[in-house]
Design a protein around this motif. Structure first.
Motif, PDB file in Angstrom:
ATOM      1  N   VAL A 178       1.165  -1.111   0.231  1.00 53.55           N
ATOM      2  CA  VAL A 178      -0.133  -0.079  -0.636  1.00 53.55           C
ATOM      3  C   VAL A 178       1.091   1.621  -0.077  1.00 53.55           C
ATOM      4  O   VAL A 178       2.036   0.903   0.824  1.00 53.55           O
ATOM      5  N   HIS A 179       0.680   1.833  -1.480  1.00 54.15           N
ATOM      6  CA  HIS A 179       1.332   3.484  -0.992  1.00 54.15           C
ATOM      7  C   HIS A 179       0.425   4.839  -1.115  1.00 54.15           C
ATOM      8  O   HIS A 179      -0.691   4.710  -1.738  1.00 54.15           O
ATOM      9  N   ILE A 180       0.187   5.644  -0.448  1.00 54.14           N
ATOM     10  CA  ILE A 180      -0.987   6.389   0.220  1.00 54.14           C
ATOM     11  C   ILE A 180       0.273   7.485  -0.049  1.00 54.14           C
ATOM     12  O   ILE A 180       1.229   7.841   0.674  1.00 54.14           O
ATOM     13  N   LYS A 181      -0.956   8.389  -0.627  1.00 54.21           N
ATOM     14  CA  LYS A 181      -0.026   9.673  -0.573  1.00 54.21           C
ATOM     15  C   LYS A 181      -0.740  10.667  -1.082  1.00 54.21           C
ATOM     16  O   LYS A 181      -2.236  11.011  -1.758  1.00 54.21           O
ATOM     17  N   GLU A 182      -1.192  11.716  -0.226  1.00 51.56           N
ATOM     18  CA  GLU A 182      -2.013  12.718   0.404  1.00 51.56           C
ATOM     19  C   GLU A 182      -2.105  14.226   0.920  1.00 51.56           C
ATOM     20  O   GLU A 182      -0.430  13.993   1.183  1.00 51.56           O
ATOM     21  N   GLN A 183      -2.091  15.277   0.321  1.00 58.21           N
ATOM     22  CA  GLN A 183      -1.994  16.143   0.795  1.00 58.21           C
ATOM     23  C   GLN A 183      -3.002  16.543   1.715  1.00 58.21           C
ATOM     24  O   GLN A 183      -4.002  16.419   1.759  1.00 58.21           O
ATOM     25  N   PHE A 184      -2.332  17.449   2.197  1.00 59.08           N
ATOM     26  CA  PHE A 184      -2.915  17.409   3.761  1.00 59.08           C
ATOM     27  C   PHE A 184      -2.815  19.092   4.215  1.00 59.08           C
ATOM     28  O   PHE A 184      -2.164  19.785   4.006  1.00 59.08           O
ATOM     29  N   ASP A 294       2.751  17.690   2.931  1.00 61.33           N
ATOM     30  CA  ASP A 294       2.412  16.471   1.917  1.00 61.33           C
ATOM     31  C   ASP A 294       2.773  15.799   2.463  1.00 61.33           C
ATOM     32  O   ASP A 294       4.286  14.949   2.733  1.00 61.33           O
ATOM     33  N   ALA A 295       2.155  13.997   2.360  1.00 57.56           N
ATOM     34  CA  ALA A 295       2.684  12.832   3.063  1.00 57.56           C
ATOM     35  C   ALA A 295       2.464  12.023   2.310  1.00 57.56           C
ATOM     36  O   ALA A 295       1.748  11.686   1.737  1.00 57.56           O
ATOM     37  N   GLU A 296       3.094  10.946   2.916  1.00 58.59           N
ATOM     38  CA  GLU A 296       3.353  10.126   2.144  1.00 58.59           C
ATOM     39  C   GLU A 296       3.643   9.061   2.999  1.00 58.59           C
ATOM     40  O   GLU A 296       4.292   8.144   3.610  1.00 58.59           O
ATOM     41  N   ILE A 297       3.322   7.260   2.411  1.00 62.87           N
ATOM     42  CA  ILE A 297       3.369   6.392   3.779  1.00 62.87           C
ATOM     43  C   ILE A 297       2.935   4.515   2.789  1.00 62.87           C
ATOM     44  O   ILE A 297       2.144   4.434   2.178  1.00 62.87           O
ATOM     45  N   ALA A 298       4.028   3.889   3.349  1.00 57.82           N
ATOM     46  CA  ALA A 298       4.136   2.702   2.614  1.00 57.82           C
ATOM     47  C   ALA A 298       4.335   1.864   3.621  1.00 57.82           C
ATOM     48  O   ALA A 298       4.214   1.891   4.434  1.00 57.82           O
ATOM     49  N   VAL A 299       3.502   0.804   2.925  1.00 53.96           N
ATOM     50  CA  VAL A 299       2.406  -0.503   4.377  1.00 53.96           C
ATOM     51  C   VAL A 299       2.889  -1.622   3.265  1.00 53.96           C
ATOM     52  O   VAL A 299       2.276  -1.528   2.386  1.00 53.96           O
ATOM     53  N   ASP A 300       2.834  -2.696   4.177  1.00 57.87           N
ATOM     54  CA  ASP A 300       3.398  -3.931   3.397  1.00 57.87           C
ATOM     55  C   ASP A 300       1.906  -5.046   3.664  1.00 57.87           C
ATOM     56  O   ASP A 300       1.164  -3.913   4.459  1.00 57.87           O
ATOM     57  N   ALA A 301       2.071  -5.686   3.235  1.00 61.08           N
ATOM     58  CA  ALA A 301       0.395  -6.301   3.400  1.00 61.08           C
ATOM     59  C   ALA A 301      -0.336  -7.301   4.379  1.00 61.08           C
ATOM     60  O   ALA A 301      -0.828  -7.036   4.630  1.00 61.08           O
ATOM     61  N   ASP A 302       1.051  -6.707   5.711  1.00 57.55           N
ATOM     62  CA  ASP A 302      -0.359  -7.286   7.269  1.00 57.55           C
ATOM     63  C   ASP A 302       0.393  -6.374   7.933  1.00 57.55           C
ATOM     64  O   ASP A 302      -0.434  -5.787   8.811  1.00 57.55           O
ATOM     65  N   LEU A 306       6.501   0.819   6.111  1.00 53.93           N
ATOM     66  CA  LEU A 306       7.447   0.169   5.674  1.00 53.93           C
ATOM     67  C   LEU A 306       8.238   1.425   6.055  1.00 53.93           C
ATOM     68  O   LEU A 306       9.168   2.169   6.290  1.00 53.93           O
ATOM     69  N   GLY A 307       7.778   3.131   5.750  1.00 54.79           N
ATOM     70  CA  GLY A 307       8.621   4.778   5.532  1.00 54.79           C
ATOM     71  C   GLY A 307       7.092   5.554   5.384  1.00 54.79           C
ATOM     72  O   GLY A 307       5.991   5.057   5.163  1.00 54.79           O
ATOM     73  N   LEU A 308       7.483   6.493   5.499  1.00 57.76           N
ATOM     74  CA  LEU A 308       6.672   7.765   6.303  1.00 57.76           C
ATOM     75  C   LEU A 308       8.005   8.720   5.489  1.00 57.76           C
ATOM     76  O   LEU A 308       9.152   9.505   5.603  1.00 57.76           O
ATOM     77  N   LYS A 309       7.433   9.371   4.497  1.00 58.18           N
ATOM     78  CA  LYS A 309       7.427  10.771   4.115  1.00 58.18           C
ATOM     79  C   LYS A 309       6.515  12.038   4.191  1.00 58.18           C
ATOM     80  O   LYS A 309       5.700  12.202   4.565  1.00 58.18           O
ATOM     81  N   ALA A 310       7.487  13.275   4.610  1.00 62.42           N
ATOM     82  CA  ALA A 310       6.710  14.316   4.673  1.00 62.42           C
ATOM     83  C   ALA A 310       7.063  15.125   4.140  1.00 62.42           C
ATOM     84  O   ALA A 310       8.756  15.343   4.658  1.00 62.42           O
ATOM     85  N   GLU A 311       6.719  15.775   2.884  1.00 61.09           N
ATOM     86  CA  GLU A 311       7.115  17.896   2.839  1.00 61.09           C
ATOM     87  C   GLU A 311       5.767  18.485   3.489  1.00 61.09           C
ATOM     88  O   GLU A 311       4.514  19.219   3.200  1.00 61.09           O
ATOM     89  N   VAL A 312       6.609  20.359   4.195  1.00 62.49           N
ATOM     90  CA  VAL A 312       5.307  20.411   5.479  1.00 62.49           C
ATOM     91  C   VAL A 312       6.292  21.897   4.950  1.00 62.49           C
ATOM     92  O   VAL A 312       6.903  22.636   4.814  1.00 62.49           O
TER      93      VAL A 312
END
Ligand code: FES
Ligand code: FES
Lengths: 787, 161
Positions: A178-184, A294-302, A306-312
């Motif tokens: 799962v890769h979520i990318k969103e602007q908050f 602007d944030a992104e999160i990577a998540v495995d199948a469980d 896995l990782g987190l990114k943000a540009e604020v």
């Protein structure tokens, strides 16, 4: 030994005076001959000042004098918030605008008159000619290096820039499940203490001494700053915060009006007062949030992160606020973004950008309402994609009870706190599984029913190893208590911390009475006064209960040593045979006893009762101790909320709200509960109603309480609280700070619950506050997907 | 100085005669002329309720009233409700239930609460919250205020029966 006072629901000592109109807030203090200031303020957000005409104002009845910057600039040094942060650009702020204005509401002219009415009449006669300069209101545009600059002397509008990086983020984001990318977006809000900011300076010519009565949270910081800026020796200056009508962060900074009343009181040799009105308070008290993330999160199948990114980008307004700097809110957004979760790979970058709006500053929760909103939304978005229950996903990623201390991705170290316990307790208390069943039934009926969780952690009671604001060169890590017993046997405990609703007079008296083993009624607390102790920075950042009680414990210990020595002589036995109970010293072996009053009298007033050498060693019956909790401690909580959105009116109705929190040892559960309720209410305000709206010209559109919506009793639900009983933290009193927690958790929980409610419409929340208009837009978008 | 008007009114049982400017707000008159500083002002535009007082038996906003309108009126401010040694029942319940933190909204809250307890049955929490909705409190989240009012209502019922 069981506690007599600590942990009890002691009725507050301050209440009788506040309940009967005998409180003394700054504007209640009237000094004979006091003069009043009214300001002429800028109605442009960015403009050059071409001409100021004060002639008519000077002739207006009751006016003493009228001041512009050039009349006062020789008497003070401008305000510059310093920082050790790399890439920090400080701004220079004058008391009254010099040459140009940088936000609507910036003071330009001060009128001093015999009454506030006369001062306001005259201020209305002032005319200023401006030459408009480019508006700098969009932080994304302002962040560009070729953008017009708000402060010409700086390199750009970017006042602060900072990054945190850990692990291998690229790898983490390489084809995750799962890769979520969103602007908050968390829009700008403000503190809205019910008492507007008010200052009164009284200059005593005879003593060459000045007293400032200030509605401040931080009298010590204000004293130190005024001493520097106005070049007044500290022994000629005293700052008193009497009763203060709420603060919430808005009263932690130094303000131009505060410096001016002092400057003018010295110049005019008269008492000078300024009492802000609500318009001034809404537009010039430090504002909050205004973050674009602007944030992104990577998540495995469980469901493992896995990782987190943000540009604020943080829109910090016109000036870097003193003393906290423009870094205080935006930098903490990325410091706290990983939250209570185990995230190995993290990459975040923030820029604090100056715009032609009112300056922002600390507000209850600082950074964490925004970071929690984003992190908790990301988890819900990811769990939805995985078809996993959001509670489940949190449990998988939270730092587990056996994994403390845990160093979070931004470098913050969490000491042991009930992360998992809090989530479970909150879900149990609200009957989570049953609530989900109820939701399924509601959805079958076509109702928009949502459940939202937020779990978070914060650092509280921090000591000297971490600054309360990144890079700020002010010691926020210690507090001092000075406890003395006088010749009549009366106890006075002095603190530098300052109460503005927290009930410190009561909770600190509980601690002192407990540890001196005396009645709480016999303890008088003095606080909120720069003369109380030699150094203090006051009350903010959930520190006063932890630091104040720690200092109180150290001072009572030292005092008890002295008392025992004296009692042993007066009762004629070894110290180990003496004990104190309820203000009396007893000899275990005889039935001899001695009251504290008798002891003090004998010690101070009866010549020869105590050997001279011992008296010299003991000195007076007082002890002053400073406490430093070094790294501070972790406070954590989970909020769960159930709400429904009315299909027709789109009104959000919260039906259940539960907070499970770990605040360590409670000094007074009544006060703790009040702090949670009030904090959550402000968080609900931030989530649903409260927004300082500026148009593209930098005009504040929500500049009255009719436009800026503070929630009333009808908007706030009953809030249930579960106190977690987990291991006490390493602070001296076992206290974890908790004054801000409610405001940190509520916006995220509500954002998640509204998203959950709107899930049948395939809509979700990325922006707060979720005003009725924003909910309407989401529902509209669902109905017309193309538009 | 502009045109002035003389008013006579009774505040907390004391008669006052004062000469005032017609534009003077009643809230300012109470605070500045009578030096009864228990009445607070939080907005001066009728939203926050901090300035609420009892005026001829009703709770009103003193910031939306001119002093001259109070000519002949009977007013009770928070100072008239009870003393520190002898607080009124609602004041006592506020303390017991921790219904105040900074205390700034409290005098207005008390005036509103007293009025609604007198006039309405207040059988449900919603009804109490409706009654409180004209007074803003930034500290308490209202729950303890609701609890305090409920406690007064409960005792009043018991006293009647
Ligand atoms: S001061 Fe009167 S309603 Fe706010
Ligand atoms: S107690 Fe502070 S505003 Fe109500």
């Amino acid at each position: 030994m069981t506690n007599k006072y600590i942990g009890s629901r002691v009725k507050r000592k301050e209440d009788p005076r506040l309940l009967t109109g005998n409180g003394r807030y700054v504007d209640d203090i009237k000094i004979v001959g006091q003069l009043h200031i009214a300001f002429y303020r800028s109605d442009h957000s960015h403009a050059r000042i071409c001409n100021i005409d004060t002639q008519a104002a000077k002739c207006s009845p009751g006016v003493i004098d009228v001041f512009t910057e050039k009349d006062i600039c020789e008497y003070y040094s401008p305000v510059i918030a310093q920082s050790r942060m790399k890439n920090y650009q400080a701004t220079v702020m004058s008391i009254l605008a010099k040459d140009k204005v940088r936000y609507v509401g910036e003071p330009i002219v001060a009128v001093v008159a015999e009454s506030r009415y006369a001062a306001e009449d005259a201020a209305a006669l002032i005319a200023v000619d401006y030459e408009a300069l480019p508006f700098i209101t969009d932080p994304k545009v302002a962040a560009q290096l070729n953008a017009p600059k708000l402060h010409e002397e700086l390199d750009s509008n970017i006042l602060v820039e900072r990054s945190f990086r850990r692990g291998d983020v690229e790898q983490a984001f390489w084809k995750p499940q799962v890769h979520i990318k969103e602007q908050f977006r968390f829009n700008r809000k403000t503190s809205v203490a019910m008492e507007n900011r008010t200052y009164l300076a009284n200059y005593d010519c005879t003593l060459n001494h000045l007293t400032l009565y200030s509605s401040t949270q931080v009298p010590g910081i204000i004293k130190d700053a005024l001493s520097d800026l106005l070049n007044i020796p500290g022994n000629e200056l005293r700052v008193i915060a009497p009763d203060v009508g709420g603060g919430f962060g808005g009263k932690t900074s130094l303000y131009p009006e505060e410096i001016l009343v002092v400057l003018l009181a010295r110049k005019l040799k008269k008492p000078v007062k300024w009492a802000s009105d609500r318009l001034e308070d809404l537009t010039t008290t430090s504002q909050a949030f205004d973050e674009l993330i602007d944030a992104e999160i990577a998540v495995d199948a469980d469901g493992k992160i896995l990782g987190l990114k943000a540009e604020v980008i943080g829109d910090v307004g016109a000036y870097s606020i003193y003393p906290w700097t423009a870094g205080i809110e935006p930098v903490q957004v990325i410091s706290f973004l990983p939250g209570p979760y185990k995230i190995e790979n993290y990459d975040a970058h923030v820029r604090a950008v100056a715009t032609s709006k009112s300056p922002t500053g600390p507000y209850r929760g600082v950074g964490r309402p925004c970071s929690t909103f984003v992190m908790e939304r990301l988890i819900d978005l990811a769990s939805e994609q995985l078809d996993m229950d959001p509670k489940e996903m949190r449990l998988k990623n939270l730092v587990q009870p056996d994994e403390f201390p845990y160093k979070a991705a931004s470098g913050i170290v969490w000491d042991k706190s009930g992360f998992v316990e809090g989530l479970n307790a909150a879900c149990d208390a609200i009957n989570y599984d049953e609530l989900r069943d109820q939701q399924a039934r509601a959805r079958d009926e076509g109702r928009l029913f949502g459940i939202g969780i937020s779990t978070f952690a914060e650092l509280t009671g921090i000591g000297s190893r971490i600054s309360a604001s990144p890079g700020m060169p002010i010691n926020t890590g210690t507090e001092t208590a000075s406890i003395s017993i006088d010749s009549t046997g009366s106890i006075v405990a002095r603190f530098g911390v300052a109460s503005h609703g927290q009930g410190l007079e009561t909770s600190l008296a509980q601690v002192v009475a407990e540890h001196l083993n005396v009645s709480i009624d016999s303890v008088r607390i003095i606080h909120g006064d720069s003369d109380a102790v030699a150094h203090s920075t006051g009350t903010y950042a959930s520190r006063s209960a932890a630091l104040g009680s720690g200092a109180a414990i150290l001072a009572t210990r030292a005092l008890n040593v002295k008392l025992l020595k004296i009692a042993s002589i007066l009762l004629g036995d070894e110290e180990e045979n003496i004990f104190i109970q309820d203000g009396f010293f007893f000899n275990k072996n005889t039935d001899k006893s001695l009251s504290l009053k008798a002891l003090a009298k004998a010690y101070y007033s009866q010549m020869g009762s105590i050997p001279a050498e011992l008296k010299e060693e003991i000195g007076d019956l007082s002890a002053t101790k400073t406490y430093d909790p070094l790294w501070g401690t972790t406070s954590s909580a989970t909020h769960v909320v159930a709400l429904e959105i009315d299909r027709i009116s789109l009104k959000v109705k919260i039906s259940k709200y539960i907070v499970a929190e770990d605040c360590g040892q409670m000094i007074n559960p009544l006060i703790v509960e009040g702090q949670v309720h009030g904090g959550v209410a402000q968080g609900i305000g931030a989530a649903l109603f409260e927004e300082m709206v500026y148009d593209e010209q930098g005009q504040a559109l929500s500049a009255s309480l009719a436009d800026y919506i503070v929630p009333a009793a009808t908007e706030i639900p009953r809030i249930d609280i579960e106190h977690l009983d987990v291991e006490l933290p390493p602070t001296l009193s076992g206290v974890r700070g908790m004054g801000e927690s409610g405001t940190i958790g509520a916006p995220a929980a509500i954002a998640n619950a509204i998203s959950d409610a709107l899930a049948p419409l395939d809509q979700y929340v990325t922006e707060l506050p979720m005003t009725p208009e924003r909910i309407f837009r989401l529902v509209q978008a669902a109905q017309n997907p193309s538009s | 100085m502009s045109f002035q008007k003389t008013i006579t009114l009774k505040v907390n049982g004391v008669n006052y005669t004062r000469t005032v400017e017609p534009r003077l707000l009643l809230s300012d008159f109470i605070r500045e002329d009578l030096l009864l500083t228990g009445t607070h002002v939080g907005c001066e535009h009728g939203i926050c309720g901090a300035c609420t007082i009892t005026f001829n038996g009703d709770s009103i906003r003193s910031c939306l009233t001119l002093a001259v309108q109070a000519d002949g009126a009977e007013i009770t401010t928070v100072e008239g409700m009870g003393s520190q040694e002898n607080m009124s029942k609602i004041q006592q319940k506020f303390q017991e239930h921790h219904a105040l933190q900074c205390g700034f909204c409290t005098p207005g809250m008390l005036a509103t609460c007293e009025d609604m307890v007198k006039k309405y049955p207040l059988t449900s929490e919603d009804e109490i919250r409706d009654g409180l909705s004209g007074n803003l409190c930034r500290c308490t989240g209202y729950q303890h205020i609701v609890d305090a009012v409920q406690a007064v209502v409960k005792e009043d019922k018991r006293d009647v029966s």
